[in-house]
Design an enzyme around this catalytic site. Structure first.
Site, PDB file in Angstrom:
ATOM      1  N   PHE A  35       0.812  -1.225   0.000  1.00 28.87           N
ATOM      2  CA  PHE A  35       0.000   0.000   0.000  1.00 28.87           C
ATOM      3  C   PHE A  35       0.839   1.265   0.000  1.00 28.87           C
ATOM      4  CE2 PHE A  35       0.677   0.021   4.594  1.00 28.87           C
ATOM      5  CZ  PHE A  35       0.690   1.371   4.893  1.00 28.87           C
ATOM      6  N   LYS A  36       2.123   1.164   0.350  1.00 29.66           N
ATOM      7  CA  LYS A  36       2.979   2.357   0.394  1.00 29.66           C
ATOM      8  C   LYS A  36       3.041   3.063  -0.968  1.00 29.66           C
ATOM      9  CE  LYS A  36       4.466   1.531   4.717  1.00 29.66           C
ATOM     10  NZ  LYS A  36       4.075   0.176   5.094  1.00 29.66           N
TER      11      LYS A  36
END
Ligand code: PLP
Length: 463
Positions: free
Chosen positions: A111-112
């Site tokens: 998700f970064k």
């Protein structure tokens, strides 16, 4: 739009300053002076809109007049064109009221990427026409580093240094950082934990001379723009499930509390969030704090979900600030004492405020592995160990008719060993990871020592 530090001793800053700096000069974290808000009608109007449109609307509220609205639209469209799914962050239904929010369709499969792809483009826009070359220093528990390297490699106005804890991340995580050839990237294995890496990075920000000399910048979730960008998918997920006409609950796999705090930000912006389950692995400082009222550091355990092997959750300071009615003097006292004593006793009113929005659940190693297996058997979905922690925590959450969204924070192919151990099956090598195992790795090695780290960064910045 102005930002203030949680410790109250830094001058207010605008969005561009907050974006390019990271940590406030007094050691605190920037938060918006006033929360922007969407009306229910504005939230309803997000239904059916492309992800990039919602992202541009949300960032516009936080950016004030820092960027023209149409420039934000272009930046968001470019950023999310790198994602392999047209929805960017699609929902997958697992049960009657249980959903996975897939946040891993970006270039480095965690998700970064959602925030980092946007950040690098915002940096570019903010620095266009300037002579500056910032030195971004980033501590990573495995995924932030890869996302940051991918987003900033070849950047015109920034070089990037990543510090990761030696031997404490997966090989796929490491290779996403170490196999790029761009000259503006350095990656160093530090002899220590993620907390040591984060502590080193925060220390750099307190050295004014060093900070100025290298034009230091930070893209950990101490950077407000990360939190702002991550609040977007709470909104798109909720709207897809019926917001603003219905409340939605979330379960968020948590380490540094950035992603969970992004959910809080969405709530402050007007989203009806029924509650956020803070799902931790055995590194359970946040779950314990919410249960007992004592935020107390313990030793770091190595787990199957290494991106959450964290005992000092930076963004907890932002929640503490809000929970103490924005008392910056009290927040500075508490977190300066924490740095020395490793513990904070939460006042009853502070704890009550936190419990109003968050529940903590710590999930052990066996339960994580069993959850990967049972999810596969029951739904056909292969999940990564971080997502499994979120799912296991979600199972314990009290369920009524409220939809519960578990944030799927990484793709299982990023953690093949844990997935194999849990299921006996090997996740297929992801197309995005092709070539990673053939390329040469470039890794430096550093002691967890402030002066060694500074010397290393200075050499790099000097070219
Ligand atoms: C970073 C990360 C987390 C934890 O997110 P925080 O914002 O640090 O709480 C969870 N899962 C994965 C896969 C991550 O990379």
């Amino acid at each position: 739009m102005r930002y203030v530090s949680t410790r109250g001793r830094a001058a207010p800053a605008d969005f561009k300053q907050v974006l390019l700096t990271g940590l406030a000069p007094d050691g605190g974290l920037y938060v918006p002076e006033e929360w922007p808000a969407f009306s229910p009608a504005e939230i309803a109007a997000f239904a059916g809109q492309p992800y990039a449109h919602v992202a541009a609307e949300v960032i516009a509220r936080f950016a004030g007049d820092a960027f023209p609205r149409d420039q934000l639209q272009t930046i968001a469209e470019d950023a999310y064109a790198t994602f392999a799914h047209p929805a960017v962050a699609p929902l997958k239904q697992l049960g009657d009221n249980l959903f996975l929010l897939e946040l891993f369709h970006g270039p480095t499969l965690a998700f970064k990427d959602v925030a980092m792809q946007l950040l690098s483009r915002l940096y570019d826009a903010a620095l266009a026409g300037s002579e500056r070359t910032l030195t971004i220093v980033c501590a990573t528990s495995g995924d932030t580093g890869g996302a940051a390297v991918e987003a900033f490699r070849g950047a015109r106005h920034a070089r990037i240094v990543v510090l990761f804890p030696h031997d404490k991340i997966s090989e796929v995580q490491r290779r996403f950082m170490t196999t790029t050839r761009d000259a503006n990237v350095r990656v160093a294995a530090v002899d220590g934990t993620f907390d040591d890496c984060q502590h080193l990075v925060k220390g750099l920000f307190r050295d004014e001379v060093f900070k100025t000399d290298v034009d230091l910048s930070g893209v950990n979730s101490i950077n407000w723009a990360r939190v702002a960008a991550q609040s977007v998918y709470y909104i798109t997920a909720a709207v897809a499930l019926g917001a603003p006409h219905r409340a939605i609950a979330f379960a968020t796999p948590t380490g540094n509390f950035g992603d969970a705090f992004a959910g809080y930000a969405a709530r402050r912006m007007g989203l009806d969030v029924a509650g956020i389950t803070v799902a931790t692995n055995g590194n359970d400082i946040l779950a314990r704090a919410l249960e007992t009222g004592r935020y107390a550091q313990a030793g770091v355990l190595a787990t199957q979900s290494p991106a959450m092997d964290i005992q000092v959750a930076s963004n907890f300071e932002r929640l503490y600030f809000e929970a103490s009615r924005r008392d910056a003097v009290e927040t500075a006292r508490a977190f300066e004492a924490f740095a020395v004593e490793g513990a904070i006793d939460l006042a009853p009113s502070t704890l009550a405020y936190m419990r109003d929005g968050f529940t903590g659940q710590a999930v052990g190693e066996d339960e994580t592995a069993r959850t990967i297996l049972s999810t596969l058997n029951e739904t056909g979905e292969l999940v990564d160990p971080h997502t499994a922690v979120g799912l296991a925590a979600a199972r314990r959450a009290t369920t009524d008719d409220t939809p519960l969204v578990v944030l799927a924070t990484a793709h299982p192919a990023k953690f093949p060993d844990a997935v194999r151990a849990a299921t006996g099956a090997d996740p297929a090598l992801h197309a995005r990871a092709h070539g990673l195992f053939d390329r040469h790795e470039r890794i430096d090695r550093l002691a967890a020592d402030a002066s060694a780290v500074k010397a290393y960064i200075r050499r790099f910045a000097a070219g």
